[in-house]
Write a protein that holds these residues in place. Structure first.
Motif, PDB file in Angstrom:
ATOM      1  N   ALA A  31       0.774  -1.211   0.086  1.00  0.00           N
ATOM      2  CA  ALA A  31      -0.069   0.062  -0.035  1.00  0.00           C
ATOM      3  C   ALA A  31       0.736   1.487  -0.016  1.00  0.00           C
ATOM      4  CB  ALA A  31      -0.967  -0.040   0.978  1.00  0.00           C
ATOM      5  N   GLY A  32       1.883   1.244   0.728  1.00  0.00           N
ATOM      6  CA  GLY A  32       3.068   2.251   0.407  1.00  0.00           C
ATOM      7  C   GLY A  32       3.495   2.852  -0.729  1.00  0.00           C
ATOM      8  N   ASN A  33       4.006   1.437  -1.278  1.00  0.00           N
ATOM      9  CA  ASN A  33       4.373   1.646  -2.648  1.00  0.00           C
ATOM     10  C   ASN A  33       3.386   2.363  -3.787  1.00  0.00           C
ATOM     11  OD1 ASN A  33       6.888   0.686  -1.562  1.00  0.00           O
ATOM     12  ND2 ASN A  33       6.818  -1.403  -2.292  1.00  0.00           N
ATOM     13  N   SER A  34       2.341   1.692  -3.411  1.00  0.00           N
ATOM     14  CA  SER A  34       1.206   2.292  -4.485  1.00  0.00           C
ATOM     15  C   SER A  34       0.858   3.648  -4.189  1.00  0.00           C
ATOM     16  CB  SER A  34      -0.204   1.346  -3.921  1.00  0.00           C
ATOM     17  OG  SER A  34      -1.284   1.753  -4.688  1.00  0.00           O
ATOM     18  N   VAL A  94      13.737  -2.948  -3.399  1.00  0.00           N
ATOM     19  CA  VAL A  94      14.341  -2.311  -2.850  1.00  0.00           C
ATOM     20  C   VAL A  94      15.731  -2.097  -3.649  1.00  0.00           C
ATOM     21  CG1 VAL A  94      16.367  -2.391  -1.135  1.00  0.00           C
ATOM     22  CG2 VAL A  94      14.067  -3.263  -0.404  1.00  0.00           C
ATOM     23  N   VAL A  95      16.376  -2.913  -4.359  1.00  0.00           N
ATOM     24  CA  VAL A  95      17.497  -2.887  -5.416  1.00  0.00           C
ATOM     25  C   VAL A  95      16.986  -1.786  -6.451  1.00  0.00           C
ATOM     26  CG1 VAL A  95      18.673  -4.037  -7.130  1.00  0.00           C
ATOM     27  CG2 VAL A  95      18.476  -5.200  -5.042  1.00  0.00           C
ATOM     28  N   LEU A  96      15.794  -1.746  -6.971  1.00  0.00           N
ATOM     29  CA  LEU A  96      15.520  -0.708  -8.037  1.00  0.00           C
ATOM     30  C   LEU A  96      14.943   0.491  -7.488  1.00  0.00           C
ATOM     31  CD1 LEU A  96      13.257  -3.482 -10.271  1.00  0.00           C
ATOM     32  CD2 LEU A  96      15.657  -2.438 -10.841  1.00  0.00           C
ATOM     33  N   ALA A  97      14.829   0.693  -6.365  1.00  0.00           N
ATOM     34  CA  ALA A  97      14.245   1.898  -6.008  1.00  0.00           C
ATOM     35  C   ALA A  97      14.881   3.203  -6.545  1.00  0.00           C
ATOM     36  CB  ALA A  97      14.229   1.954  -4.324  1.00  0.00           C
ATOM     37  N   PHE A  98      16.079   3.259  -6.347  1.00  0.00           N
ATOM     38  CA  PHE A  98      17.112   4.544  -6.763  1.00  0.00           C
ATOM     39  C   PHE A  98      17.349   4.391  -8.285  1.00  0.00           C
ATOM     40  CE2 PHE A  98      17.948   4.693  -2.410  1.00  0.00           C
ATOM     41  CZ  PHE A  98      18.186   6.145  -2.177  1.00  0.00           C
ATOM     42  N   PRO A  99      17.596   3.342  -9.023  1.00  0.00           N
ATOM     43  CA  PRO A  99      17.398   3.106 -10.420  1.00  0.00           C
ATOM     44  C   PRO A  99      15.960   3.831 -10.937  1.00  0.00           C
ATOM     45  CG  PRO A  99      18.734   1.244  -9.705  1.00  0.00           C
ATOM     46  CD  PRO A  99      18.125   1.941  -8.487  1.00  0.00           C
ATOM     47  N   VAL A 100      14.958   3.285 -10.512  1.00  0.00           N
ATOM     48  CA  VAL A 100      13.851   3.541 -11.040  1.00  0.00           C
ATOM     49  C   VAL A 100      13.585   5.089 -10.910  1.00  0.00           C
ATOM     50  CG1 VAL A 100      11.216   3.511 -10.193  1.00  0.00           C
ATOM     51  CG2 VAL A 100      12.563   1.425 -10.522  1.00  0.00           C
ATOM     52  N   MET A 101      13.988   5.692  -9.534  1.00  0.00           N
ATOM     53  CA  MET A 101      13.968   6.899  -9.453  1.00  0.00           C
ATOM     54  C   MET A 101      14.636   7.849 -10.510  1.00  0.00           C
ATOM     55  SD  MET A 101      11.192   7.872  -7.787  1.00  0.00           S
ATOM     56  CE  MET A 101      11.544   9.546  -7.717  1.00  0.00           C
ATOM     57  N   LEU A 102      15.898   7.467 -10.821  1.00  0.00           N
ATOM     58  CA  LEU A 102      16.728   8.018 -11.772  1.00  0.00           C
ATOM     59  C   LEU A 102      16.029   8.133 -13.195  1.00  0.00           C
ATOM     60  CD1 LEU A 102      20.297   6.571 -10.650  1.00  0.00           C
ATOM     61  CD2 LEU A 102      19.540   9.005 -10.724  1.00  0.00           C
ATOM     62  N   TRP A 136      15.448  11.987  -3.929  1.00  0.00           N
ATOM     63  CA  TRP A 136      15.952  10.898  -3.202  1.00  0.00           C
ATOM     64  C   TRP A 136      15.398  10.203  -2.053  1.00  0.00           C
ATOM     65  CZ3 TRP A 136      16.903  10.881   2.076  1.00  0.00           C
ATOM     66  CH2 TRP A 136      17.335  12.028   2.658  1.00  0.00           C
ATOM     67  N   PRO A 137      14.389  11.237  -1.502  1.00  0.00           N
ATOM     68  CA  PRO A 137      13.636  10.602  -0.399  1.00  0.00           C
ATOM     69  C   PRO A 137      12.482   9.850  -0.716  1.00  0.00           C
ATOM     70  CG  PRO A 137      13.982  13.148   0.003  1.00  0.00           C
ATOM     71  CD  PRO A 137      14.465  12.729  -1.235  1.00  0.00           C
ATOM     72  N   ILE A 138      11.827   9.914  -1.972  1.00  0.00           N
ATOM     73  CA  ILE A 138      11.190   8.968  -2.416  1.00  0.00           C
ATOM     74  C   ILE A 138      11.634   7.784  -2.624  1.00  0.00           C
ATOM     75  CG2 ILE A 138       9.387   8.669  -4.290  1.00  0.00           C
ATOM     76  CD1 ILE A 138       9.765  11.700  -5.174  1.00  0.00           C
ATOM     77  N   ALA A 139      12.898   7.511  -3.207  1.00  0.00           N
ATOM     78  CA  ALA A 139      13.387   6.225  -3.344  1.00  0.00           C
ATOM     79  C   ALA A 139      13.575   5.565  -1.978  1.00  0.00           C
ATOM     80  CB  ALA A 139      14.622   6.531  -3.899  1.00  0.00           C
ATOM     81  N   ALA A 140      14.108   6.521  -0.934  1.00  0.00           N
ATOM     82  CA  ALA A 140      14.268   5.998   0.381  1.00  0.00           C
ATOM     83  C   ALA A 140      12.953   5.520   1.041  1.00  0.00           C
ATOM     84  CB  ALA A 140      14.813   7.029   1.192  1.00  0.00           C
ATOM     85  N   MET A 141      11.917   5.981   0.736  1.00  0.00           N
ATOM     86  CA  MET A 141      10.504   5.793   1.422  1.00  0.00           C
ATOM     87  C   MET A 141      10.181   4.385   0.705  1.00  0.00           C
ATOM     88  SD  MET A 141       8.401   9.195   1.436  1.00  0.00           S
ATOM     89  CE  MET A 141       7.073   8.172   2.247  1.00  0.00           C
ATOM     90  N   LEU A 142      10.403   4.266  -0.689  1.00  0.00           N
ATOM     91  CA  LEU A 142      10.110   2.888  -1.323  1.00  0.00           C
ATOM     92  C   LEU A 142      11.050   1.846  -0.799  1.00  0.00           C
ATOM     93  CD1 LEU A 142      10.130   3.989  -4.986  1.00  0.00           C
ATOM     94  CD2 LEU A 142       8.342   3.166  -3.812  1.00  0.00           C
ATOM     95  N   VAL A 143      12.188   1.958  -0.490  1.00  0.00           N
ATOM     96  CA  VAL A 143      13.181   1.103   0.154  1.00  0.00           C
ATOM     97  C   VAL A 143      12.598   0.743   1.639  1.00  0.00           C
ATOM     98  CG1 VAL A 143      15.387   0.721   1.240  1.00  0.00           C
ATOM     99  CG2 VAL A 143      15.189   1.788  -0.715  1.00  0.00           C
ATOM    100  N   VAL A 144      12.090   1.830   2.414  1.00  0.00           N
ATOM    101  CA  VAL A 144      11.750   1.332   3.809  1.00  0.00           C
ATOM    102  C   VAL A 144      10.337   0.654   3.602  1.00  0.00           C
ATOM    103  CG1 VAL A 144      10.850   2.501   5.842  1.00  0.00           C
ATOM    104  CG2 VAL A 144      12.719   3.213   4.942  1.00  0.00           C
ATOM    105  N   TYR A 145       9.427   0.984   2.893  1.00  0.00           N
ATOM    106  CA  TYR A 145       8.192   0.371   2.713  1.00  0.00           C
ATOM    107  C   TYR A 145       8.593  -1.326   2.184  1.00  0.00           C
ATOM    108  CZ  TYR A 145       5.096   4.510   2.876  1.00  0.00           C
ATOM    109  OH  TYR A 145       4.373   5.679   3.413  1.00  0.00           O
ATOM    110  N   SER A 146       9.382  -1.240   1.372  1.00  0.00           N
ATOM    111  CA  SER A 146       9.688  -2.601   0.823  1.00  0.00           C
ATOM    112  C   SER A 146      10.371  -3.473   1.806  1.00  0.00           C
ATOM    113  CB  SER A 146      10.432  -2.567  -0.349  1.00  0.00           C
ATOM    114  OG  SER A 146       9.748  -1.956  -1.271  1.00  0.00           O
ATOM    115  N   LEU A 147      11.224  -2.944   2.737  1.00  0.00           N
ATOM    116  CA  LEU A 147      11.935  -3.656   3.650  1.00  0.00           C
ATOM    117  C   LEU A 147      11.022  -4.112   4.960  1.00  0.00           C
ATOM    118  CD1 LEU A 147      15.249  -1.895   4.117  1.00  0.00           C
ATOM    119  CD2 LEU A 147      14.909  -3.917   3.208  1.00  0.00           C
TER     120      LEU A 147
END
Length: 464
Positions: free
Chosen positions: A281-284, A345-353, A429-440
């Motif tokens: 839900a967070g990622n969504s 988690v792995v794709l979060a920063f590349p996706v945001m780039l 970058w905070p968006i990517a970090a939040m994707l990482v946190v939610y996914s973790l």
């Protein structure tokens, strides 16, 4: 215990034919599609026209806030509906509740299309709008949970993940249908036509879908798992004190089965399910809500690019969802959950780039990847795993609450926090970090959860 042994032990006498299963699958898909279409119709109307026809005596900004507030009250009603209908579904059966929820959603959505405007009856118009929104949310709060439970309890154990994933496909169908209807209206009608009568058409057309869904559900048979529950007598679940009386006089086997269901301490399975739901839900909320506005206002691309990306991502999702369901049936829920959440988690920063690259192909590719891996893939697994985590005595209630509480917390907090952090940092970058946190959060929940593939859903106790 191996899956094959568990499956062999699950032999309820309340068998269902292929036709019954097909009807249940269509019913689940249709109900979820209707739920998401209703809410998407309303959210688009709130953003486009409701501030002008229901709140015309205030500034445009205040009118938009008021229109969005009427959208938000539906989420409060969803939680109440999850509690009320969840308890009812566990006590008197899934079928009766699903019939009521589809009626409430369909009738309230249709009636929104018949409402007089502020110009006709004044302040009573927005009041009636809020009332119908509350009714709509009250029914929707148990719809997707009930459809999930019904499909999981109907499905053959070897194909439970695939068949349960049809609920997730309903979200794509409803969102695309609502977006398509509004796109057509905006393309062919003038603003005067849209404000005078055109806005009513999508809501009135939903009546057709409601009639079809009601017709399907009238002839739908009850879940075979509910009928086989040892605490159900004549179609109604026994109260706790009644079960205790039965335990006292039953043979050793039946007494132990009943005792396992009512004396188990609840909570662990619920919090694991909440964690699984929170990540999805967070990622969504980030991918489908926040990023749409962020891309349109902060990047040098066309304003239609982010919404087009969501449409393309949803279309790809018609393949992603059943494939993930199949993988869960083949390899187990837990390992696919771990793989998808770790991949996000792995794709979060590349996706945001990719998304912030400024190029239309980059935005499209990033959004499609993020939506399918971190949202729709996890949603497909969620549909079956949460049903398998809970025992049959409280499955409907716990599943509905986990979905609604997790969804409200994640989607309410996520976009607001993302907007604050990006404004403060001036960066993505905070968006990517939040994707990482939610996914973790989902990764840890999946790591702590047991493997549920092949579990006997007639059992009254939770998986943990």
């Amino acid at each position: 215990m191996k899956d094959s042994v568990i499956a062999a032990q699950q032999t309820p006498s309340a068998q269902r034919s292929t036709r019954d299963l097909t009807r249940a699958a269509v019913s689940g898909w249709l109900g979820t599609a209707m739920e998401f279409m209703d809410f998407q119709l309303y959210s688009l109307a709130a953003a486009i026209v409701f501030n002008k026809i229901f709140f015309p005596d205030v500034s445009p900004a205040i009118g938009l806030i008021a229109a969005m507030a009427t959208y938000g009250v539906g989420y409060v009603a969803r939680l109440a509906g999850a509690v009320y209908f969840g308890r009812m579904g566990d006590r008197i059966g899934r079928k009766k509740v699903l019939f009521l929820t589809i009626l409430l959603m369909g009738a309230s959505t249709t009636l929104i299309g018949t409402l007089p405007t502020y110009a006709t009856i004044g302040i009573l118009a927005p009041i009636l709008l809020v009332v119908l929104r509350l009714v709509q949310g009250f029914g929707a709060g148990a719809e997707i949970a009930g459809a999930t439970v019904m499909l999981a309890e109907y499905a053959p154990v070897q194909k439970r993940g695939l068949i349960s994933s049809l609920v997730s496909l309903g979200t794509n169908s409803g969102t695309l249908a609502a977006s398509g209807l509004w796109a057509i209206l905006l393309a062919v009608l003038s603003e005067d036509q849209l404000l005078s009568w055109g806005w009513r058409l999508p809501f009135l057309l939903s009546f057709v879908l409601m009639i079809f869904a009601v017709w399907i559900r009238r002839s739908l048979k009850e879940s075979p798992v509910f009928e086989e529950r040892p605490d159900v007598v004549d179609g109604v679940a026994l109260a706790r004190d009644e079960v205790e009386s039965v335990i006292a006089t039953a043979d050793e086997h039946k007494g132990s089965v009943l005792a396992a269901g009512i004396r188990q301490r609840k909570g662990k399975a619920f919090f694991l399910a909440l964690g699984l739901r929170f990540g999805q839900a967070g990622n969504s909320g980030l991918m489908q809500t926040f990023l749409v506005g962020y891309i349109a206002t902060n990047l040098a691309v066309g304003r239609s690019v982010p919404t087009d990306a969501i449409v393309y991502g949803s279309l790809v999702g018609f393949a992603t969802v059943p494939v993930v369901g199949l993988l869960g049936d083949r390899f187990g829920r837990r390992v696919i959950y771990l793989a998808l959440s770790l991949l996000t988690v792995v794709l979060a920063f590349p996706v945001m780039l990719l998304i912030t690259s400024g190029s239309t192909p980059g935005v499209m590719l990033g959004m499609v990847l993020g939506l399918n891996v971190g949202v729709l893939g996890l949603f497909s697994l969620e549909s079956v795993t949460m049903a398998e985590l809970f025992g049959s005595r409280t499955r409907f209630t716990q599943l509905a609450l986990a979905k609604e509480i997790g969804g409200i917390l994640a989607t309410a907090i996520g976009p607001v926090l993302a907007a604050t952090l990006t404004a403060v940092t001036g960066s993505w970058w905070p968006i990517a970090a939040m994707l990482v946190v939610y996914s973790l959060i989902t990764f840890v929940s999946a790591y702590l959860a047991p493997e549920t593939r092949g579990r006997d859903l007639v059992r009254l106790e939770d998986a943990v």
